[in-house]
Scaffold this motif. Structure first.
Motif, PDB file in Angstrom:
ATOM      1  N   ARG A 110       0.831  -1.206   0.000  1.00  0.00           N
ATOM      2  CA  ARG A 110       0.000   0.000   0.000  1.00  0.00           C
ATOM      3  C   ARG A 110       0.865   1.256   0.000  1.00  0.00           C
ATOM      4  NH1 ARG A 110      -2.535  -2.833   4.261  1.00  0.00           N
ATOM      5  NH2 ARG A 110      -2.058  -1.140   5.683  1.00  0.00           N
ATOM      6  N   GLN A 111       1.947   1.264   0.794  1.00  0.00           N
ATOM      7  CA  GLN A 111       2.818   2.451   0.818  1.00  0.00           C
ATOM      8  C   GLN A 111       3.405   2.714  -0.572  1.00  0.00           C
ATOM      9  OE1 GLN A 111       2.835   4.280   3.467  1.00  0.00           O
ATOM     10  NE2 GLN A 111       1.818   2.746   4.731  1.00  0.00           N
ATOM     11  N   MET A 112       3.714   1.646  -1.296  1.00  0.00           N
ATOM     12  CA  MET A 112       4.361   1.775  -2.602  1.00  0.00           C
ATOM     13  C   MET A 112       3.338   1.963  -3.726  1.00  0.00           C
ATOM     14  SD  MET A 112       7.537   1.801  -1.986  1.00  0.00           S
ATOM     15  CE  MET A 112       8.287   1.696  -0.354  1.00  0.00           C
ATOM     16  N   GLY A 113       2.062   1.868  -3.404  1.00  0.00           N
ATOM     17  CA  GLY A 113       1.027   2.089  -4.408  1.00  0.00           C
ATOM     18  C   GLY A 113       0.868   0.936  -5.395  1.00  0.00           C
ATOM     19  N   PHE A 114       1.284  -0.271  -5.002  1.00  0.00           N
ATOM     20  CA  PHE A 114       1.085  -1.431  -5.865  1.00  0.00           C
ATOM     21  C   PHE A 114      -0.356  -1.937  -5.707  1.00  0.00           C
ATOM     22  CE2 PHE A 114       5.097  -3.591  -7.557  1.00  0.00           C
ATOM     23  CZ  PHE A 114       5.818  -2.422  -7.624  1.00  0.00           C
ATOM     24  N   PRO A 115      -0.894  -2.575  -6.765  1.00  0.00           N
ATOM     25  CA  PRO A 115      -2.285  -3.049  -6.697  1.00  0.00           C
ATOM     26  C   PRO A 115      -2.419  -4.252  -5.759  1.00  0.00           C
ATOM     27  CG  PRO A 115      -1.225  -3.806  -8.718  1.00  0.00           C
ATOM     28  CD  PRO A 115      -0.259  -2.884  -8.049  1.00  0.00           C
ATOM     29  N   ASP A 116      -3.646  -4.581  -5.360  1.00  0.00           N
ATOM     30  CA  ASP A 116      -3.790  -5.709  -4.425  1.00  0.00           C
ATOM     31  C   ASP A 116      -3.664  -7.070  -5.110  1.00  0.00           C
ATOM     32  OD1 ASP A 116      -6.208  -5.796  -5.613  1.00  0.00           O
ATOM     33  OD2 ASP A 116      -7.363  -5.195  -3.829  1.00  0.00           O
ATOM     34  N   THR A 117      -3.376  -7.073  -6.390  1.00  0.00           N
ATOM     35  CA  THR A 117      -3.030  -8.318  -7.087  1.00  0.00           C
ATOM     36  C   THR A 117      -1.524  -8.616  -6.959  1.00  0.00           C
ATOM     37  OG1 THR A 117      -2.728  -6.978  -9.051  1.00  0.00           O
ATOM     38  CG2 THR A 117      -4.820  -8.137  -8.855  1.00  0.00           C
ATOM     39  N   ALA A 118      -0.806  -7.734  -6.284  1.00  0.00           N
ATOM     40  CA  ALA A 118       0.650  -7.917  -6.182  1.00  0.00           C
ATOM     41  C   ALA A 118       0.972  -8.953  -5.110  1.00  0.00           C
ATOM     42  CB  ALA A 118       1.313  -6.597  -5.834  1.00  0.00           C
ATOM     43  N   SER A 119       2.156  -9.533  -5.215  1.00  0.00           N
ATOM     44  CA  SER A 119       2.613 -10.477  -4.203  1.00  0.00           C
ATOM     45  C   SER A 119       4.024 -10.091  -3.798  1.00  0.00           C
ATOM     46  CB  SER A 119       2.586 -11.899  -4.749  1.00  0.00           C
ATOM     47  OG  SER A 119       3.303 -11.946  -5.968  1.00  0.00           O
ATOM     48  N   GLY A 120       4.481 -10.674  -2.720  1.00  0.00           N
ATOM     49  CA  GLY A 120       5.832 -10.345  -2.264  1.00  0.00           C
ATOM     50  C   GLY A 120       6.351 -11.408  -1.336  1.00  0.00           C
ATOM     51  N   VAL A 121       7.638 -11.309  -1.046  1.00  0.00           N
ATOM     52  CA  VAL A 121       8.248 -12.216  -0.081  1.00  0.00           C
ATOM     53  C   VAL A 121       9.423 -11.479   0.567  1.00  0.00           C
ATOM     54  CG1 VAL A 121       9.708 -13.337  -1.863  1.00  0.00           C
ATOM     55  CG2 VAL A 121       9.168 -14.571   0.233  1.00  0.00           C
ATOM     56  N   LEU A 122       9.576 -11.679   1.856  1.00  0.00           N
ATOM     57  CA  LEU A 122      10.712 -11.070   2.565  1.00  0.00           C
ATOM     58  C   LEU A 122      11.952 -11.917   2.317  1.00  0.00           C
ATOM     59  CD1 LEU A 122       9.073 -10.073   5.975  1.00  0.00           C
ATOM     60  CD2 LEU A 122       9.433  -8.655   3.950  1.00  0.00           C
ATOM     61  N   VAL A 123      13.050 -11.242   2.049  1.00  0.00           N
ATOM     62  CA  VAL A 123      14.301 -11.914   1.673  1.00  0.00           C
ATOM     63  C   VAL A 123      15.456 -11.299   2.464  1.00  0.00           C
ATOM     64  CG1 VAL A 123      13.517 -12.585  -0.635  1.00  0.00           C
ATOM     65  CG2 VAL A 123      14.537 -10.332  -0.298  1.00  0.00           C
ATOM     66  N   THR A 124      16.662 -11.798   2.177  1.00  0.00           N
ATOM     67  CA  THR A 124      17.829 -11.280   2.894  1.00  0.00           C
ATOM     68  C   THR A 124      18.031  -9.790   2.641  1.00  0.00           C
ATOM     69  OG1 THR A 124      19.098 -12.056   1.014  1.00  0.00           O
ATOM     70  CG2 THR A 124      19.147 -13.417   2.992  1.00  0.00           C
TER      71      THR A 124
END
Ligand SMILES: *Cc1c(COP(=O)(O)O)cnc(C)c1O
Length: 493
Positions: free
Chosen positions: A133-147
């Motif tokens: 949300r902070q970055m303004g990406f749509p709610d169809t976006a996905s992510g993963v925390l990495v190193t």
């Protein structure tokens, strides 16, 4: 024989009450150290301490009280020093006290965040969703925390490659197709490494000339035309939000226009600079257009002040993200309920199967401070950088190498000298101030108007403990070190 505390295979403490007392004492030492951060700059590790780190082959273990004393006296004092308010080297986050709390809980839980149905999976989703949300990406976006951004870049460019070559790239490899990626000349080495690791080859990473507003768009368009005419496949455009050397920002809207017109995947390296999204005017506008990227790599451990390590890759289209990474052998097959539920699993979005709990420290930081206060700290860092830039300009002999646009200041301590002598002076000042525990600047090579390249002093301010006084003390220290001159160093040939 009794079986009580003599079981040699049980690694739990022999006596929990004793462990508790020792752990409390160590917690006090940790809090003491952080609350005195201003008095504890980096210090070299004495040889005797380094020697004491060696691990014996035949160790039979150390009692908790001795172990805690060693952790307190021989380990805790010898950190990188990035907790100190005048640490400006490279781009090092300063950490936050709440990290002590979250890391303690995370170690206790020992969650494996590769997947399954447990609390930390939901905490990670909350962190990713907040950032999305902070970055303004749509709610169809996905992510993963990495190193960190390095790993995030590999993941993002894998998804980009799959879009260009289709899902068969996972079976057949890249075969003889020549993919081309485009970036500005100041792109971080993390992109170069990712291009190497993916087998694309750095000859196929076009490093384009940059102007003050980033990648030269006309040069980019012309290069794409040449590459297509050559039979190559342009596939990715890498924009930078906050370049590591000069803190430069590409015009992300202009890049998004080119990416749309040329059917390129737009990836943004926003390792630290993406967080200008939380800052006030005028800094926020630097990352305008970031919401149009196909993927974004950013770090929490730099400009979000969260303890190492934690970065994030966000991908606009979840299907493209999964297509590049999803793979479940039978022993990992999901069940609809119970611990093997909780789909989707993070192992389907990145490289790692077993994953530590990176989310909790980010979640705790956001819960503790909120977007506004974190943003205020980021704006304060930009203001501190502007202050440092103004002091450099106001000091005879000191010279800025580039305008200060956000939090990075690059300057030479004496631009009246030859390029070689300036470089020697700047390196010597950086070293002397580090060793004295006064200020940590790093160095970088920069182009000067003479056309020569000079090793300059560089400050990247991502430190919530830095005050305006620290900035003034730092420039005063540079002036003093300069007056003392470059010490004679024996030439090693
Ligand atoms: C630090 C940095 C990287 C690499 O990120 P890591 O978190 O160190 O892996 C990439 N790009 C930029 C601009 C950086 O500052």
């Amino acid at each position: 024989m009794t079986s009580e505390n003599t079981d040699k295979t049980d690694l739990d403490p022999v006596a929990w009450d004793d462990f508790r007392a020792q752990a409390h004492a160590l917690l006090d030492a940790c809090v003491d150290q952080l609350s005195k951060a201003r008095d504890l700059p980096w210090q070299p590790v004495p040889q005797s301490v380094r020697d004491s780190y060696a691990l014996p082959d035949d160790g039979t273990g150390t009692a908790t009280d001795a172990l805690v004393a060693t952790l307190r006296d021989s380990i805790l004092p010898y950190a990188t020093g990035n907790t100190h308010p005048r640490f400006f080297g490279w781009v090092h986050g300063s950490g936050m006290a709440e990290g002590i709390l979250s890391e303690m809980v995370a170690a206790t839980m020992n969650a494996n965040c590769g997947g399954r149905d447990h609390g930390m999976v939901y905490v990670e989703r909350a962190v990713i969703d907040w950032t999305r949300r902070q970055m303004g990406f749509p709610d169809t976006a996905s992510g993963v925390l990495v190193t960190g951004t390095s790993q995030a870049t590999v993941i993002a460019l894998s998804a980009a490659r799959l879009r260009a070559l289709g899902a068969q790239v996972r079976r057949k490899g890249q075969t003889d197709q020549r993919l081309i990626a485009y970036a500005g000349a100041g792109v971080h080495n993390a992109t170069t490494k990712a291009i190497e690791l993916l087998g694309i080859g750095t000859d196929n990473l076009r490093l384009l000339p940059e102007r003050s507003e980033g990648i030269d768009i006309a040069a980019l368009r012309a290069q794409i035309v040449r590459d297509r005419a050559d039979g190559a496949i342009p596939f990715a455009l890498i924009g930078t939000a906050g370049s590591v050397d000069l803190g430069r920002y590409d015009d992300l809207d202009a890049l998004a226009d080119v990416a749309a017109a040329e059917d390129l995947w737009l990836h943004v390296d926003g390792a630290f600079g993406a967080w200008t999204r939380l800052a006030d005017a005028p800094w926020r506008a630097l990352s305008d257009g970031i919401e149009r990227a196909d993927s974004l790599a950013c770090d929490f451990h730099k400009w979000m002040y969260v303890p190492y390590d934690c970065g994030l890759v966000l991908i606009r289209n979840e299907e493209e993200h999964r297509a590049a990474f999803a793979a479940r052998p039978s022993y990992l097959a999901p069940l609809t309920e119970g611990l093997a539920g909780g789909d989707p699993w993070y192992c389907d979005y990145g490289i790692d199967l077993s994953r530590g709990n990176r989310a909790l420290k980010v979640w705790t930081a956001i819960r503790a401070h909120g977007a506004q206060k974190l943003g205020a700290a980021i704006s304060a860092n930009c203001r501190a950088a502007a202050h440092m830039g103004a002091l450099v300009e106001a000091t005879p002999g000191l010279a800025l190498v580039a305008p200060v646009v956000s939090n990075v200041v690059v300057f030479s301590a004496d631009d009246t000298l030859s390029a070689e002598d300036q470089s020697e002076l700047n390196k010597s000042i950086a070293q002397r101030l580090q060793i004295a525990g006064e200020v940590v600047f790093s160095t970088t090579l920069a182009d000067r108007p003479s056309g020569e390249r000079v090793t300059c002093l560089r400050a990247a301010i991502t430190n919530h403990r830095t005050t305006p006084d620290d900035i003034e003390l730092s420039i005063a220290a540079v002036r003093r070190a300069k007056e003392a001159g470059t010490p004679e160093t024996p030439h090693s040939e």
